[in-house]
Structures are given as structure tokens and as C-alpha cells.
Design an enzyme around this catalytic site. Structure first.
Site, PDB file in Angstrom:
ATOM      1  CG  ASP A   1      -2.049  -0.896   1.152  1.00 18.34           C
ATOM      2  OD1 ASP A   1      -2.351  -1.336   0.036  1.00 18.34           O
ATOM      3  OD2 ASP A   1      -2.665  -1.168   2.203  1.00 18.34           O
TER       4      ASP A   1
ATOM      5  CE  LYS B   1      -8.211   3.724  -0.940  1.00 18.07           C
ATOM      6  NZ  LYS B   1      -9.057   4.188   0.147  1.00 18.07           N
TER       7      LYS B   1
ATOM      8  CG  MET C   1      -9.374   6.726   7.180  1.00 20.94           C
ATOM      9  SD  MET C   1     -10.274   5.308   6.557  1.00 20.94           S
ATOM     10  CE  MET C   1     -10.712   4.442   8.067  1.00 20.94           C
TER      11      MET C   1
HETATM   12  N1  SAH Z   1      -4.277  -0.094   9.119  1.00 22.49           N
HETATM   13  C1  SAH Z   1      -3.888   1.259   9.423  1.00 22.49           C
HETATM   14  C2  SAH Z   1      -5.022   2.240   9.176  1.00 22.49           C
HETATM   15  C3  SAH Z   1      -5.428   2.325   7.741  1.00 22.49           C
HETATM   16  S1  SAH Z   1      -6.678   3.521   7.467  1.00 22.49           S
HETATM   17  C4  SAH Z   1      -3.397   1.314  10.859  1.00 22.49           C
HETATM   18  O1  SAH Z   1      -3.544   0.372  11.620  1.00 22.49           O
HETATM   19  O2  SAH Z   1      -2.822   2.345  11.244  1.00 22.49           O
HETATM   20  C5  SAH Z   1      -5.722   4.942   7.023  1.00 22.49           C
HETATM   21  C6  SAH Z   1      -5.817   5.965   8.131  1.00 22.49           C
HETATM   22  O3  SAH Z   1      -4.887   5.640   9.140  1.00 22.49           O
HETATM   23  C7  SAH Z   1      -5.443   7.361   7.708  1.00 22.49           C
HETATM   24  O4  SAH Z   1      -6.503   8.028   7.090  1.00 22.49           O
HETATM   25  C8  SAH Z   1      -5.103   7.977   9.043  1.00 22.49           C
HETATM   26  O5  SAH Z   1      -6.262   8.303   9.776  1.00 22.49           O
HETATM   27  C9  SAH Z   1      -4.439   6.826   9.740  1.00 22.49           C
HETATM   28  N2  SAH Z   1      -2.988   6.897   9.585  1.00 22.49           N
HETATM   29  C10 SAH Z   1      -2.183   6.061   8.924  1.00 22.49           C
HETATM   30  N3  SAH Z   1      -0.891   6.432   9.050  1.00 22.49           N
HETATM   31  C11 SAH Z   1      -0.904   7.549   9.817  1.00 22.49           C
HETATM   32  C12 SAH Z   1       0.109   8.403  10.326  1.00 22.49           C
HETATM   33  N4  SAH Z   1       1.410   8.194  10.068  1.00 22.49           N
HETATM   34  N5  SAH Z   1      -0.261   9.449  11.099  1.00 22.49           N
HETATM   35  C13 SAH Z   1      -1.559   9.676  11.381  1.00 22.49           C
HETATM   36  N6  SAH Z   1      -2.551   8.900  10.936  1.00 22.49           N
HETATM   37  C14 SAH Z   1      -2.226   7.848  10.159  1.00 22.49           C
END
Ligand code: SAH
Length: 495
Positions: free
Chosen positions: A33, A55, A175
């Protein structure tokens, strides 16, 4: 023949698990991803197939169906498949759906948890998601809801907003930064205190992490004014206020500083790692590449002095000796001189302790350090392009001197994105005069005047002046520790 659903953590490469790295190194196929650490795939096999399914600009480049198809086909074909996802694969990562599908198709799979953004970004922002006095529970919630669904009282929503509003603990929304006005409105409407502390963390754990703070009532406006963008998590609860005291990430010595590192590739990584651990963002701009010169092993036993002037020289000299079946014992009759601690350390790795290491790590320093040593035949093993100071001085003292050129340094071309990243950096570090020359040959006058130039010592500084640039910082100790120290002092003095 297994499909591994692997979490890659929130972005900081240091937060990849040992298991994730092990599987990445072994995989035949890696389906990955967008939100995985930039360097996550560095350890993949050279012949591994890397399939990007992230994406781009909002829309998925590859549909979930296509991703699942790849997993099923490659898994069933007997390949070791790593499905690499940001954070944790089972936290808002659609990992659950992919596991169900593999189960139905009878393809064996394993799940490797990752550090999820809700926990990691909060921790890097100085916010403990639970706390004995301030939060006994934490909820992870998706904010990825169509605002239209957030109708009166949130009735059109998949989320039970009144229940979320009453949740007795910290709320972490993934998100949904764009949905913040609707989210906070629903929570307040459901009875949550408008003055509850709130924070939004953008790009948590990455060098450019940004955090904004406010209350449930103000945070949507604060985040909009600060133009906070995805990926970000939003956090509501008394623990958000603890950040005032616990924000450690921003207080590291090089936090918020971007540094371009110009060394040969292998060494650039080590220096860049050091700078990153102090909080800097780094751009690796390897200006030079080492090209070994082939040739026979020198007859070390003929010399009473052997001088080494770089770790590369040590490595390549021993390569030649090993190929000829020799080892460190050929040095038994000679004194060994190293130009500095890095070279001395490289010698130690080959079982030799340098007899002479000058206090000034330049050729002149070595000449001084050798002043009292009787020398008849000396070997100087080094780069093809080097100054004549050391051989000339030894010859003047009546010694017979052989110079062995072990490698050439050649310019490493840089890409356009690299060039832009370098131009945007606050600092560029230089660790040798050849790096200076090659760097300016490649970058030309593309380096802005405001960029601060850091030199490892006087010889490198002179090379900068030859390019018409005055070094802003010169290390007092002419090695990597000294360079890092001088840079850190400069950042502190300008804060
Ligand atoms: N599986 C991932 C989440 C995927 S959904 C996990 O466990 O973290 C994607 C969302 O994760 C983003 O829209 C954001 O809200 C959050 N996210 C992912 N990486 C991030 C980061 N470095 N800092 C803040 N939010 C993050």
C-alpha cells in the site's frame, strides 16, 4: 506457500516489526500500500516482484477485487506472498476481508500485527491513549463516513453517535480529517463536553509530523486553519492535554530540520541514520560512488610503514590480500598508520590496531604524527585521486614511497526529485573534498544561498570555497561525530 497479511507500522521505519522485516526479505511477491514506510522494501530480494496497489490522489489505482485476485493466484501458485499494509492489517486495513477470502479459497495465511497509527501517532505526539487517572478505555473509530450520512442525530450513520459521545474513554478517529466539523458536532450533540481536550496528528511518527491541539468545540477550526491533511488521526479525551508536558518528539535536537547527506552510498546511510535518530529528516544525496581498481595484492612484507587514508581503502586492500590468500599476519613487520578513527576502526575489523592515528585527521596531521618514526619503505594505499602531501613529505625524509591506488571516486548521478529535495533541505553535509567537487558538478548552481553548508574540516571547507561557497559550519573534530556535533550546535544556536 503462504500469504502473509503484514502490518508495516505507521511510517517510521524503526517501527516495522522484526517479523515483518524477515518476511519482506524472504518474499517472492510483495503487494503493498501507499502508507508503508519509505524504506520498508529496501530489504526485499532483488528478484522479488513488487506490486503497488495504493491509492493515488484519492481513487484506488487497483480495485480491492484485483488485489484479492493477485493474493489468491500467487498464494495458490505456491509463492511466498507478503501483503504489506500501513499500521496494523486488521485495524481499518481491510485485512479481515482479505483473510476471509483466503480462508474460503483454502489458501494458507498468517497475520503479522503492526503498530497501528492510533497508538503510534498518539505516542509520538506525547499522548498516552490510556492513563490511570485520565482514560480507562480507548475506542478506535472510522471517521470515513459520508457527511450526508451524518444526518440529524447521526441517524443515517453506521456509527451510533450518541453512544460514541457517551464512551467513557479516549476516542481515536482514523481517516476523516475532512469530516472533523461533522464529527465534533455529533459528539457535542450527543452530550460530550465541548471543552474536552482534542488533538489532530498528521503524518504521525514521520519527521514532518504535525500536531494541532484544541478542544472538542475548537479543534475543527484549528485543524482547518492549520490546513491539516490526511493521513491524520483525531483524538478526543482528557489525555490529549498531557501532550503539554509529554511532547518529546518535537524536542529532539534536530527535530524539524532537513539535512541532505552527500557521502558514498554505503556511508551516507550510516550518517543519515545518526541524524534521523536526533530527529532530522534526511535526504540521501550520494555524490560519489567508489569504483574499485583491480590489481594484484601488494607485498606488504617489503614495507616498514603502511598508511591507510580511508575505510574504503582498508576494505579494498584486504580484498586484494584475501584474494591472494594472505591475512593480517603480513603486517607483522610493518607499522600501520590510519588517517583517522574511522580508518582505524576499519583496520580493527581486520585484526589490526593502528600504531599511528593523528589528532588532526588530514594528510598534514598524519605527516606530523609520523615525524619521529624512522621510515625506509612506505606503502600508501588510497584513492586514485588524492593530494600529494603525504607521499611528498615521506620522500623528503628519504623514504622510498609506493602509492597504491585502490579505487576511484566517480560522480553519482542524481534524479530530478532528489535534486528538488536537496534544494529544499536546510543543511547539506560534506565529508570530503571529492564529495564537494562531485556534488557541485551534479547540482550545479541549483543549491539556494540560504542552504547551510556543513564541512567536516579545513580541506573540505577549501573545496567548498573553490566552488564559490563559504561553509556555514566547520567541524572542530574532523570525523563523523564531530560533524554531527557541529551541526547540532548550529541548529541549537539558531533556534
Ligand atoms: N491499518 C492502518 C489504518 C489504515 S486507514 C493502521 O492500523 O494504522 C488509514 C488511516 O490511518 C489514515 O486516514 C489515518 O487516519 C491513519 N494513519 C495512517 N498512518 C498515519 C500516520 N502516520 N499518522 C496519522 N494517521 C495515520
Amino acid at each position: 506457500m503462504t500469504v502473509y497479511l503484514v502490518g508495516a507500522g505507521p511510517g517510521d521505519p524503526g517501527l516495522l516489526t522484526a517479523r515483518a522485516l524477515e518476511l519482506i526479505a524472504a518474499a517472492d511477491v510483495i503487494v503493498y500500500d501507499r502508507l508503508i514506510p519509505a524504506t520498508a522494501l529496501d530489504g526485499a530480494r532483488a528478484d522479488a516482484q513488487l506490486i503497488y496497489v495504493g491509492k493515488e490522489g484519492g481513487g484506488p489505482s487497483v480495485s480491492q477485487e484485483e488485489i484479492q485476485q493477485v493474493l489468491l493466484e500467487r498464494g495458490a501458485a505456491g509463492d511466498e506472498v507478503v501483503r504489506l499494509k500501513g499500521g496494523d492489517p486488521f485495524v481499518f486495513g481491510r485485512g479481515g476481508e482479505e483473510a476471509e477470502l483466503l480462508h474460503e479459497a483454502g489458501v494458507p495465511f498468517e497475520v503479522v500485527p503492526g503498530i497501528t497509527a492510533g497508538v503510534a501517532a498518539s505516542a509520538y505526539a506525547g499522548i498516552p491513549v490510556t492513563h490511570r487517572d485520565a482514560a480507562s478505555a480507548v475506542a478506535f473509530v472510522t471517521g470515513h463516513e459520508d457527511p450526508a450520512k451524518l444526518g440529524e442525530g447521526g441517524t443515517g450513520s453506521a456509527l451510533d453517535w450518541p453512544a460514541l459521545a457517551r464512551f467513557p474513554g479516549t476516542l481515536v478517529f482514523y481517516m476523516g480529517v475532512r469530516q472533523l466539523p461533522a464529527i465534533t458536532q455529533q459528539l457535542i450533540a450527543g452530550g460530550r463536553a465541548p471543552d474536552e481536550p482534542a488533538a489532530v496528528i498528521q503524518r504521525g511518527t514521520l519527521p514532518d509530523q504535525r500536531v494541532v491541539s484544541g478542544t472538542l468545540a475548537t479543534i475543527a477550526t484549528v485543524a482547518a486553519d492549520a490546513e491539516v491533511r490526511a493521513p491524520a488521526i483525531s483524538l478526543f479525551g482528557p489525555v490529549a492535554a498531557l501532550r503539554q508536558d509529554l511532547a518529546w518528539f518535537e524536542s529532539r535536537p534536530l527535530a524539524g530540520v532537513t539535512i541532505a547527506v552527500t557521502r558514498a552510498r554505503a556511508q551516507a546511510s550510516a550518517l543519515a541514520r545518526r541524524l534521523r535518530s536526533l530527529g532530522a529528516a534526511t535526504v540521501e544525496a550520494p555524490a560519489i560512488r567508489i569504483v574499485p581498481i583491480d590489481g594484484p595484492a601488494p607485498e606488504i612484507t617489503r614495507y616498514d610503514l603502511v598508511c591507510l587514508t580511508s575505510p574504503n581503502g582498508v576494505r579494498l586492500l584486504f580484498d586484494r590480500l584475501h584474494r591472494a590468500g594472505h591475512d593480517a599476519r603480513v603486517f607483522s613487520g610493518a607499522r600501520v598508520a590510519a588517517i583517522g578513527p574511522g580508518t582505524a576502526a576499519a583496520l580493527r575489523e581486520h585484526g589490526l590496531i593502528a600504531d599511528v592515528v593523528p589528532t588532526r585527521f588530514v594528510a598534514e596531521g598524519l605527516v606530523d604524527a609520523l615525524a619521529d618514526l624512522p621510515v625506509q619503505r612506505a606503502l600508501i594505499a588510497r584513492a586514485a585521486q588524492a593530494r600529494d602531501v603525504l607521499p611528498a613529505a615521506l620522500r623528503q625524509r628519504g623514504a622510498e614511497v609506493d602509492v597504491l591506488a585502490l579505487y576511484e571516486t566517480v560522480a553519482e548521478p542524481i534524479s530530478e526529485p532528489q535534486r528538488r529535495a536537496i534544494a529544499a533541505a536546510g543543511y547539506v553535509t560534506f565529508t570530503s573534498s571529492s564529495t564537494v567537487k562531485f556534488f557541485f558538478d551534479t547540482v550545479g548552481d541549483g543549491l539556494p544561498e540560504r542552504t547551510r553548508l556543513v564541512s567536516i574540516g579545513p580541506v573540505t571547507s577549501d573545496a567548498l570555497r573553490d566552488q564559490g561557497r563559504e561553509p556555514d559550519v566547520e567541524a572542530t573534530r574532523h570525523d563523523i561525530d564531530g560533524l554531527v556535533q557541529a551541526l547540532t550546535d548550529d541548529v541549537a544556536s539558531r533556534a
